[in-house]
Scaffold this motif. Structure first.
Motif, PDB file in Angstrom:
ATOM      1  N   LEU A 146     -18.073  55.368  67.215  1.00 59.84           N
ATOM      2  CA  LEU A 146     -18.990  54.425  66.566  1.00 59.84           C
ATOM      3  C   LEU A 146     -18.225  53.360  65.787  1.00 59.84           C
ATOM      4  O   LEU A 146     -18.604  52.185  65.783  1.00 59.84           O
ATOM      5  CB  LEU A 146     -19.945  55.177  65.635  1.00 59.84           C
ATOM      6  N   GLN A 147     -17.135  53.780  65.102  1.00 59.88           N
ATOM      7  CA  GLN A 147     -16.333  52.806  64.378  1.00 59.88           C
ATOM      8  C   GLN A 147     -15.711  51.795  65.329  1.00 59.88           C
ATOM      9  O   GLN A 147     -15.653  50.606  65.047  1.00 59.88           O
ATOM     10  CB  GLN A 147     -15.247  53.514  63.571  1.00 59.88           C
ATOM     11  N   VAL A 168     -18.568  45.209  68.158  1.00 56.36           N
ATOM     12  CA  VAL A 168     -19.776  44.423  67.868  1.00 56.36           C
ATOM     13  C   VAL A 168     -19.466  43.316  66.869  1.00 56.36           C
ATOM     14  O   VAL A 168     -19.906  42.183  67.007  1.00 56.36           O
ATOM     15  CB  VAL A 168     -20.899  45.337  67.334  1.00 56.36           C
ATOM     16  N   LYS A 169     -18.667  43.660  65.844  1.00 52.92           N
ATOM     17  CA  LYS A 169     -18.288  42.666  64.848  1.00 52.92           C
ATOM     18  C   LYS A 169     -17.475  41.560  65.493  1.00 52.92           C
ATOM     19  O   LYS A 169     -17.678  40.378  65.210  1.00 52.92           O
ATOM     20  CB  LYS A 169     -17.491  43.341  63.729  1.00 52.92           C
ATOM     21  N   ASP A 174     -19.765  39.495  67.568  1.00 51.18           N
ATOM     22  CA  ASP A 174     -20.575  38.642  66.699  1.00 51.18           C
ATOM     23  C   ASP A 174     -19.772  37.444  66.233  1.00 51.18           C
ATOM     24  O   ASP A 174     -20.276  36.316  66.203  1.00 51.18           O
ATOM     25  CB  ASP A 174     -21.063  39.455  65.503  1.00 51.18           C
ATOM     26  N   ASP A 208     -16.924  50.998  68.293  1.00 50.47           N
ATOM     27  CA  ASP A 208     -18.020  50.157  68.794  1.00 50.47           C
ATOM     28  C   ASP A 208     -18.436  49.138  67.748  1.00 50.47           C
ATOM     29  O   ASP A 208     -18.755  47.982  68.070  1.00 50.47           O
ATOM     30  CB  ASP A 208     -19.212  51.022  69.197  1.00 50.47           C
ATOM     31  N   ALA A 209     -18.447  49.575  66.464  1.00 51.46           N
ATOM     32  CA  ALA A 209     -18.815  48.650  65.391  1.00 51.46           C
ATOM     33  C   ALA A 209     -17.821  47.500  65.307  1.00 51.46           C
ATOM     34  O   ALA A 209     -18.189  46.350  65.095  1.00 51.46           O
ATOM     35  CB  ALA A 209     -18.887  49.389  64.053  1.00 51.46           C
ATOM     36  N   THR A 224     -17.865  59.675  65.427  1.00 48.65           N
ATOM     37  CA  THR A 224     -17.643  58.715  64.344  1.00 48.65           C
ATOM     38  C   THR A 224     -16.571  57.712  64.729  1.00 48.65           C
ATOM     39  O   THR A 224     -16.711  56.503  64.492  1.00 48.65           O
ATOM     40  CB  THR A 224     -17.240  59.445  63.056  1.00 48.65           C
TER      41      THR A 224
END
Length: 468
Positions: free
Chosen positions: A78-79, A85-86, A89, A81-82, A75
């Motif tokens: 993933l946080q 990604v944000k 972006d 990585d998120a 988790t």
């Protein structure tokens, strides 16, 4: 221990003289012992099963703990990585661009000497200088249909030039906002723009009716449908208010004072309270001509509330006719404009031929401007070159002089002449350019009694351009 206890209990329950009991009594004792033994076996079996289940549960508990720890780690990963990604972006929605130009410039203008009581002044008619221009811009895509553009540039407040002359004992050079606008694509055929933007209408070839450094301010709409295109716009030239009101008045009626008369003239029934702005529209067509393309269009613009006023930068009319030495514009500017541009190729080299015409509908004389030119080649990619020539005639009141090119005829109307161009790109995004202005100023109206009409004006620019 259970068996011994059971035997002891059974013996204690025997009546006195039990050891002399009959065979039947012994048989009952045996049955009770056998029953107890069976119960003990079942208890041992259940105990063994419970131990096995307990071990299984413990193993499952250890497994779940390990899995929970792993899930927590996953988790967190993933946080992270998120977040990446944000961030990626966000960065992917912004693009940067810029350029730097180093210029050597030579100017010869006899009127620079000036006239004092009929005598030559102290200024030399020739001038040489070295200048730089730097621009850095960002385009940020807010949504799929909405873009924001920002750009800063050297040049300070001058609307027609982002150049800075080197010198001034190494003084710092001024930087200001060159662009600040939004571009909303509200339909597949149309865009709405607002802020300080590039010209929202098409200009042919290398026409000098409008200075390339001028970025108008206001609102505009563009449309394109098949071969047809067009635009409508409203540009604010000067915000006006004839009174500065103070909230410090104790009487309840704020005092009224005139704040500035530099560009404001209250005469002939006019006041300084009306904003000065330009309204206009353009309509055109792009059509194929074999393997070539022809672009043609017409446009109209109207300077509102400008007649009789002085909507000038640095209080300079740049050649437009005034009603007096320190008065306002003598004419309105209701301008009809037409243009054509033909793009083709000769071998692998592009060829562009163009023409531009404008007429101000308000004055009866000195109200037309026209230009035509040709450009062969394009200095952009590695080892490419270009050469071009144009001729322009700019009537004294044909165009609003605050937006005409600042180099042609020293940035004034009532000018005509040639412009010669050449360029070479030794590498991509790097180019060397030379431009020579061979002009005549004061073509129809003399600057003064000494110089008369058609005063020569020459200007040479050699540029080293870098884009990134």
């Amino acid at each position: 221990m259970l068996i011994a206890t059971a035997v002891t209990v059974a013996l204690l329950q025997l009546p006195a003289g039990a050891f002399a009991a009959s065979a039947d009594d012994l048989g009952q004792i045996r049955e009770q012992l056998q029953t107890l033994m069976q119960r003990v076996d079942r208890l041992e079996q259940e105990n063994t099963e419970l131990k096995s289940e307990n071990q299984t549960l413990k193993a499952q508990d250890d497994y779940l703990k390990a899995e929970t720890k792993g899930l927590r780690k996953d988790t967190a990963t993933l946080q992270s990585d998120a977040g990446k990604v944000k961030g990626a972006d966000w960065a992917g929605r912004i693009s940067a661009k810029g350029d730097l130009r180093y210029r050597y410039e030579w100017i010869e203008d006899p009127t620079r000497k000036g006239v004092v009581a009929g005598l030559q002044g102290f200024n030399d008619e020739q001038q040489t200088r070295q200048r730089i221009r730097a621009r850095l811009g960002f385009d940020a895509r807010v949504t799929d249909s909405l873009l924001v553009g920002l750009q800063v540039a050297t040049g300070g407040e001058d609307p027609r030039s982002s150049n800075q002359t080197l010198g001034g004992v190494n003084s710092r050079k001024a930087i200001g906002f060159d662009l600040a606008y939004f571009d909303w694509k509200f339909a597949d055929w149309g865009n709405l723009l607002g802020g300080k933007m590039k010209y929202p209408f098409v200009r042919p070839g290398q026409s000098l009716f409008y200075d390339n450094d001028v970025n108008p301010e206001g609102l505009a709409m563009q449309f394109s449908r098949g071969m047809f295109f067009g635009s409508a716009f409203g540009f604010l030239i000067e915000e006006r208010n004839n009174a500065a009101r103070s909230s410090s008045s104790s009487s309840g009626t704020p005092p009224v004072t005139i704040t500035s008369l530099t560009n404001c003239i209250a005469d002939a029934g006019r006041t300084c309270s009306k904003d000065i702005y330009t309204l206009g529209a353009q309509f055109g067509i792009r059509m194929p001509v074999g393997a070539s393309t022809l672009v043609a269009g017409v446009g109209y613009s109207d300077l509102r509330n400008g007649q009789g006023q002085r909507p000038f930068f640095n209080a300079n009319a740049n050649g437009n006719t005034l009603t007096g030495p320190f008065s306002g514009l003598a004419h309105d500017f209701n301008i009809i404009e037409g243009f054509a541009e033909f793009n083709s190729q000769i071998g692998a080299l592009p060829l562009q031929v163009w023409a531009n015409y404008a007429q101000n509908q308000d004055p009866d004389d000195l109200n037309t401007a026209w230009a035509a030119g040709v450009l062969f080649g394009k200095a952009s990619n590695y080892h490419t070159w270009e050469a071009g020539v144009l001729y322009e005639v700019l009537g004294k009141d044909a165009l609003f002089a605050q937006v005409v090119d600042s180099d042609f005829g020293d940035g004034t109307t009532d000018t005509q002449g040639w412009v010669l161009r050449a360029g070479y790109a030794p590498w991509k995004n790097v180019s060397l350019n030379a431009t020579y202005f061979l002009n005549q100023r004061f073509v129809d109206v003399p600057v003064n009694a000494v110089f008369g009409t058609k005063t020569d004006y020459d200007r040479l620019q050699i540029d080293f351009n870098l884009k990134f």
